[in-house]
Design a protein around this motif. Structure first.
Motif, PDB file in Angstrom:
ATOM      1  N   SER A 285       0.839  -1.209   0.000  1.00  0.00           N
ATOM      2  CA  SER A 285       0.000   0.000   0.000  1.00  0.00           C
ATOM      3  C   SER A 285       0.867   1.250   0.000  1.00  0.00           C
ATOM      4  CB  SER A 285      -0.940  -0.003   1.213  1.00  0.00           C
ATOM      5  OG  SER A 285      -0.214  -0.026   2.431  1.00  0.00           O
ATOM      6  N   GLY A 286       2.016   1.185   0.704  1.00  0.00           N
ATOM      7  CA  GLY A 286       2.929   2.321   0.678  1.00  0.00           C
ATOM      8  C   GLY A 286       3.523   2.560  -0.690  1.00  0.00           C
ATOM      9  N   ALA A 287       3.676   1.479  -1.458  1.00  0.00           N
ATOM     10  CA  ALA A 287       4.217   1.598  -2.819  1.00  0.00           C
ATOM     11  C   ALA A 287       3.142   1.961  -3.840  1.00  0.00           C
ATOM     12  CB  ALA A 287       4.875   0.282  -3.226  1.00  0.00           C
ATOM     13  N   GLY A 288       1.874   2.024  -3.397  1.00  0.00           N
ATOM     14  CA  GLY A 288       0.783   2.317  -4.322  1.00  0.00           C
ATOM     15  C   GLY A 288       0.423   1.138  -5.207  1.00  0.00           C
ATOM     16  N   ASP A 289       0.804  -0.066  -4.783  1.00  0.00           N
ATOM     17  CA  ASP A 289       0.548  -1.279  -5.568  1.00  0.00           C
ATOM     18  C   ASP A 289      -0.767  -1.906  -5.080  1.00  0.00           C
ATOM     19  OD1 ASP A 289       0.524  -3.749  -6.814  1.00  0.00           O
ATOM     20  OD2 ASP A 289       2.665  -4.102  -6.551  1.00  0.00           O
ATOM     21  N   ARG A 290      -1.867  -1.536  -5.704  1.00  0.00           N
ATOM     22  CA  ARG A 290      -3.180  -2.008  -5.251  1.00  0.00           C
ATOM     23  C   ARG A 290      -3.341  -3.513  -5.451  1.00  0.00           C
ATOM     24  NH1 ARG A 290      -8.097   2.226  -5.943  1.00  0.00           N
ATOM     25  NH2 ARG A 290      -6.994   4.146  -5.360  1.00  0.00           N
ATOM     26  N   ALA A 291      -2.826  -4.025  -6.556  1.00  0.00           N
ATOM     27  CA  ALA A 291      -2.988  -5.452  -6.836  1.00  0.00           C
ATOM     28  C   ALA A 291      -2.298  -6.290  -5.765  1.00  0.00           C
ATOM     29  CB  ALA A 291      -2.420  -5.780  -8.214  1.00  0.00           C
ATOM     30  N   VAL A 328      -7.778  -0.934   6.791  1.00  0.00           N
ATOM     31  CA  VAL A 328      -7.996   0.491   7.077  1.00  0.00           C
ATOM     32  C   VAL A 328      -6.728   1.280   6.770  1.00  0.00           C
ATOM     33  CG1 VAL A 328      -8.449   2.173   8.903  1.00  0.00           C
ATOM     34  CG2 VAL A 328      -9.754   0.043   8.831  1.00  0.00           C
ATOM     35  N   SER A 329      -5.610   0.776   7.255  1.00  0.00           N
ATOM     36  CA  SER A 329      -4.335   1.462   7.032  1.00  0.00           C
ATOM     37  C   SER A 329      -4.014   1.579   5.545  1.00  0.00           C
ATOM     38  CB  SER A 329      -3.217   0.707   7.758  1.00  0.00           C
ATOM     39  OG  SER A 329      -1.975   1.341   7.574  1.00  0.00           O
ATOM     40  N   ALA A 330      -4.295   0.523   4.785  1.00  0.00           N
ATOM     41  CA  ALA A 330      -4.033   0.550   3.350  1.00  0.00           C
ATOM     42  C   ALA A 330      -4.911   1.582   2.649  1.00  0.00           C
ATOM     43  CB  ALA A 330      -4.265  -0.839   2.751  1.00  0.00           C
ATOM     44  N   LEU A 331      -6.164   1.687   3.056  1.00  0.00           N
ATOM     45  CA  LEU A 331      -7.071   2.683   2.465  1.00  0.00           C
ATOM     46  C   LEU A 331      -6.596   4.101   2.773  1.00  0.00           C
ATOM     47  CD1 LEU A 331     -10.449   0.916   3.305  1.00  0.00           C
ATOM     48  CD2 LEU A 331      -9.533   1.326   1.006  1.00  0.00           C
ATOM     49  N   VAL A 332      -6.117   4.309   3.988  1.00  0.00           N
ATOM     50  CA  VAL A 332      -5.582   5.630   4.348  1.00  0.00           C
ATOM     51  C   VAL A 332      -4.349   5.943   3.501  1.00  0.00           C
ATOM     52  CG1 VAL A 332      -4.489   6.984   6.173  1.00  0.00           C
ATOM     53  CG2 VAL A 332      -6.495   5.595   6.693  1.00  0.00           C
ATOM     54  N   ALA A 333      -3.480   4.948   3.323  1.00  0.00           N
ATOM     55  CA  ALA A 333      -2.244   5.156   2.566  1.00  0.00           C
ATOM     56  C   ALA A 333      -2.518   5.589   1.137  1.00  0.00           C
ATOM     57  CB  ALA A 333      -1.399   3.880   2.576  1.00  0.00           C
ATOM     58  N   ARG A 334      -3.606   5.087   0.541  1.00  0.00           N
ATOM     59  CA  ARG A 334      -3.893   5.488  -0.835  1.00  0.00           C
ATOM     60  C   ARG A 334      -4.890   6.650  -0.911  1.00  0.00           C
ATOM     61  NH1 ARG A 334      -6.669  -0.220  -2.447  1.00  0.00           N
ATOM     62  NH2 ARG A 334      -8.866   0.280  -2.138  1.00  0.00           N
ATOM     63  N   GLY A 335      -5.209   7.245   0.228  1.00  0.00           N
ATOM     64  CA  GLY A 335      -6.015   8.458   0.238  1.00  0.00           C
ATOM     65  C   GLY A 335      -7.505   8.262   0.187  1.00  0.00           C
ATOM     66  N   ASP A 336      -7.990   7.024   0.382  1.00  0.00           N
ATOM     67  CA  ASP A 336      -9.431   6.748   0.377  1.00  0.00           C
ATOM     68  C   ASP A 336      -9.983   6.920   1.797  1.00  0.00           C
ATOM     69  OD1 ASP A 336      -9.435   6.221  -2.316  1.00  0.00           O
ATOM     70  OD2 ASP A 336      -9.147   4.067  -2.070  1.00  0.00           O
ATOM     71  N   ALA A 337     -10.000   8.179   2.257  1.00  0.00           N
ATOM     72  CA  ALA A 337     -10.349   8.452   3.650  1.00  0.00           C
ATOM     73  C   ALA A 337     -11.770   8.005   3.993  1.00  0.00           C
ATOM     74  CB  ALA A 337     -10.185   9.941   3.955  1.00  0.00           C
ATOM     75  N   TYR A 369      -9.408  11.229   9.110  1.00  0.00           N
ATOM     76  CA  TYR A 369     -10.088  12.494   9.390  1.00  0.00           C
ATOM     77  C   TYR A 369      -9.246  13.677   8.916  1.00  0.00           C
ATOM     78  CZ  TYR A 369     -13.801  10.473  12.320  1.00  0.00           C
ATOM     79  OH  TYR A 369     -14.898   9.788  12.773  1.00  0.00           O
ATOM     80  N   SER A 370      -7.946  13.604   9.139  1.00  0.00           N
ATOM     81  CA  SER A 370      -7.063  14.697   8.720  1.00  0.00           C
ATOM     82  C   SER A 370      -7.095  14.856   7.207  1.00  0.00           C
ATOM     83  CB  SER A 370      -5.635  14.412   9.198  1.00  0.00           C
ATOM     84  OG  SER A 370      -4.742  15.428   8.770  1.00  0.00           O
ATOM     85  N   GLN A 371      -7.123  13.737   6.474  1.00  0.00           N
ATOM     86  CA  GLN A 371      -7.202  13.815   5.016  1.00  0.00           C
ATOM     87  C   GLN A 371      -8.475  14.517   4.560  1.00  0.00           C
ATOM     88  OE1 GLN A 371      -6.785   9.834   3.469  1.00  0.00           O
ATOM     89  NE2 GLN A 371      -4.604   9.701   3.956  1.00  0.00           N
ATOM     90  N   GLN A 372      -9.549  14.364   5.341  1.00  0.00           N
ATOM     91  CA  GLN A 372     -10.819  15.014   4.994  1.00  0.00           C
ATOM     92  C   GLN A 372     -10.907  16.443   5.522  1.00  0.00           C
ATOM     93  OE1 GLN A 372     -13.917  12.403   6.510  1.00  0.00           O
ATOM     94  NE2 GLN A 372     -14.022  11.312   4.554  1.00  0.00           N
ATOM     95  N   GLY A 373      -9.887  16.874   6.256  1.00  0.00           N
ATOM     96  CA  GLY A 373      -9.912  18.210   6.843  1.00  0.00           C
ATOM     97  C   GLY A 373     -10.747  18.300   8.107  1.00  0.00           C
ATOM     98  N   ARG A 374     -11.148  17.150   8.649  1.00  0.00           N
ATOM     99  CA  ARG A 374     -11.958  17.123   9.885  1.00  0.00           C
ATOM    100  C   ARG A 374     -11.005  17.034  11.081  1.00  0.00           C
ATOM    101  NH1 ARG A 374     -16.120  12.342   8.559  1.00  0.00           N
ATOM    102  NH2 ARG A 374     -16.753  12.750  10.717  1.00  0.00           N
ATOM    103  N   LEU A 375     -10.368  18.165  11.365  1.00  0.00           N
ATOM    104  CA  LEU A 375      -9.277  18.171  12.338  1.00  0.00           C
ATOM    105  C   LEU A 375      -9.774  17.953  13.762  1.00  0.00           C
ATOM    106  CD1 LEU A 375      -7.137  21.084  10.860  1.00  0.00           C
ATOM    107  CD2 LEU A 375      -6.959  18.627  10.438  1.00  0.00           C
ATOM    108  N   ALA A 376     -10.954  18.450  14.093  1.00  0.00           N
ATOM    109  CA  ALA A 376     -11.483  18.236  15.441  1.00  0.00           C
ATOM    110  C   ALA A 376     -11.741  16.745  15.684  1.00  0.00           C
ATOM    111  CB  ALA A 376     -12.770  19.036  15.635  1.00  0.00           C
ATOM    112  N   ASP A 377     -12.309  16.061  14.685  1.00  0.00           N
ATOM    113  CA  ASP A 377     -12.533  14.622  14.816  1.00  0.00           C
ATOM    114  C   ASP A 377     -11.197  13.873  14.892  1.00  0.00           C
ATOM    115  OD1 ASP A 377     -15.313  14.761  14.777  1.00  0.00           O
ATOM    116  OD2 ASP A 377     -15.383  14.725  12.590  1.00  0.00           O
ATOM    117  N   GLY A 378     -10.230  14.340  14.104  1.00  0.00           N
ATOM    118  CA  GLY A 378      -8.912  13.728  14.144  1.00  0.00           C
ATOM    119  C   GLY A 378      -8.258  13.876  15.504  1.00  0.00           C
TER     120      GLY A 378
END
Length: 428
Positions: A285-291, A328-337, A369-378
């Protein structure tokens, strides 16, 4: 050497202050420079500042006077100035090498851990029993300290434990025998634990030393599970240094020899394979390799079908919940908040017995949450993570997240985040 290290940290702080004053995130600056966010994070912590070209690019992007970064005023400066600049960078490099060999007079736990990892005579042990049964119990206690995030106690314990394990092996050899396979397995596990701790401390240089020791002892033990665990931590070190593709290949190669016939495998075997696959998820996920990410997740879920561990110990942090957490971590890594938060929601209501895993769930939730700009929730998610594992929230990766969030949050609208940042000693 100490002065050079202090100068490197000063340069990093100059960069960080310039970025924060412009209310820019590390990710924003990194994208402008064509780097990954972790590159900016490393620079701000004083690592990697020996590269003159990188420093000049940062100075231009953030409008920092070159002299504040130890640079000459212009790229076409005189040859003498250029030589001075190169010598400064060499000094920084030398200070990094010197960090592996602490001063003899120092007696901190960190220095003791480095010493016991270095080649040469074995340092003095803890004077405890070298009986194999006792050593096995102590290795189990070290693993427990790691999973409960008591890193300070673990850092104090590991030097004596590793020294005693090495001494026990030397005793066997001096008496005409050879170190047993179990002693090699125990020592490999201790080195693996040291590697994981050093990565928590963001000390990748010493982590390379520790994981090399772990791999050597794992091969000596002849135990495929110990070898798989050592490969897992080696892949972690590779991924942390942004060699994700190599980490993926390493995990693939090792897992291919261990996967299958899960219905006939003991729990420890399944958990070792499962944890290795989850390390592959993180690297891919860090390498962006979804497959590759989906392939590792699918196989890990298959392994988890046969695992039912709910007890403290070296293997208790692999089960279906841990697989879901890595998704969850993999989804965050690729920006799918949004997808990450949806996947995390049911996990927040599940019992997760390992504090490190509970804290990781809430930290990843905060990132989403931070990726979505929801800093209070983060911020609220980070506070929950702190209740799960206070020491884990103080590691550098989380402090970088807090610094990034605080840089984007107005002090008046979210004062509690800024107070939290100060309490974690994140530079303002």
């Amino acid at each position: 050497m100490a002065e050079a290290g202090g100068e490197a940290r000063r340069i990093g702080e100059v960069m960080r202050r310039a970025r924060v004053l412009q209310r820019r995130s590390q990710k924003n600056v990194a994208e402008a420079l064509g780097y990954h966010q972790s590159k900016v994070s490393r620079l701000e912590s004083g690592r990697g500042v020996e590269d003159v070209r990188v420093l000049r690019a940062v100075a231009r992007e953030l409008g920092i006077p070159p002299a504040q970064l130890g640079l000459t005023s212009a790229p076409d400066a005189s040859a003498a100035d250029s030589r001075t600049e190169v010598m400064q960078r060499r000094t920084f490099l030398a200070s990094g090498v010197a960090a592996l060999v602490p001063p003899a007079a120092s007696a901190t736990a960190d220095d003791q851990l480095v010493r016991v990892l270095l080649p040469g005579p074995v340092p003095a042990g803890s004077a405890a029993s070298l009986d194999t049964d006792v050593l096995r119990e102590r290795v189990g206690e070290a693993r427990r300290l790691f999973h409960t995030c008591d890193y300070k106690a673990l850092e104090r314990m590991l030097p004596g434990l590793i020294a005693d394990l090495r001494l026990a092996g030397d005793d066997r050899r001096s008496s005409g025998g050879s170190a047993t396979d179990e002693l090699s397995s125990l020592l490999a596990t201790a080195y693996q634990t040291a590697t994981s701790l050093l990565l928590k401390r963001h000390d990748q240089g010493t982590a390379w030393l520790a994981v090399g020791r772990a791999m050597a002892e794992a091969e000596r033990s002849g135990d495929p599970l110990i070898l798989a665990s050592s490969v897992r931590v080696q892949a972690h070190v590779l991924a942390r240094e942004k060699h994700q593709s190599q980490a993926v290949v390493l995990v693939h190669h090792t897992a291919d020899q261990l996967t299958g016939s899960y219905d006939r495998r003991p729990p420890e075997y399944l958990a070792a394979v499962g944890l290795l696959l989850l390390r592959g998820v993180t690297a891919a996920s860090g390498a962006g390799d979804r497959a590759a990410t989906e392939e590792f997740l699918t196989e890990a879920r298959e392994v988890a079908r046969y695992v039912s561990l709910d007890r403290p110990g070296a293997w208790a942090n692999f089960d279906s919940v841990n697989v879901d957490l890595h998704e969850v971590s993999a989804l965050v890594a690729r920006g799918d908040a949004g997808l990450a938060l949806r996947a995390a929601r049911p996990l927040t209501r599940r019992r997760i017995p390992v504090p490190e895993r509970r804290a990781a769930l809430w930290v990843e939730t905060a990132r989403a949450y931070s990726q979505q700009g929801r800093l209070a929730d983060g911020y609220r998610a980070l506070r929950i993570a702190e209740t799960c594992a206070a020491q884990d929230v103080r590691r550098q990766a989380v402090r970088d997240l807090v610094a990034d969030m605080a840089a984007r949050a107005h002090r008046r609208s979210l004062p509690e985040l800024h107070q939290f940042s100060r309490r974690l000693e994140v530079p303002a």
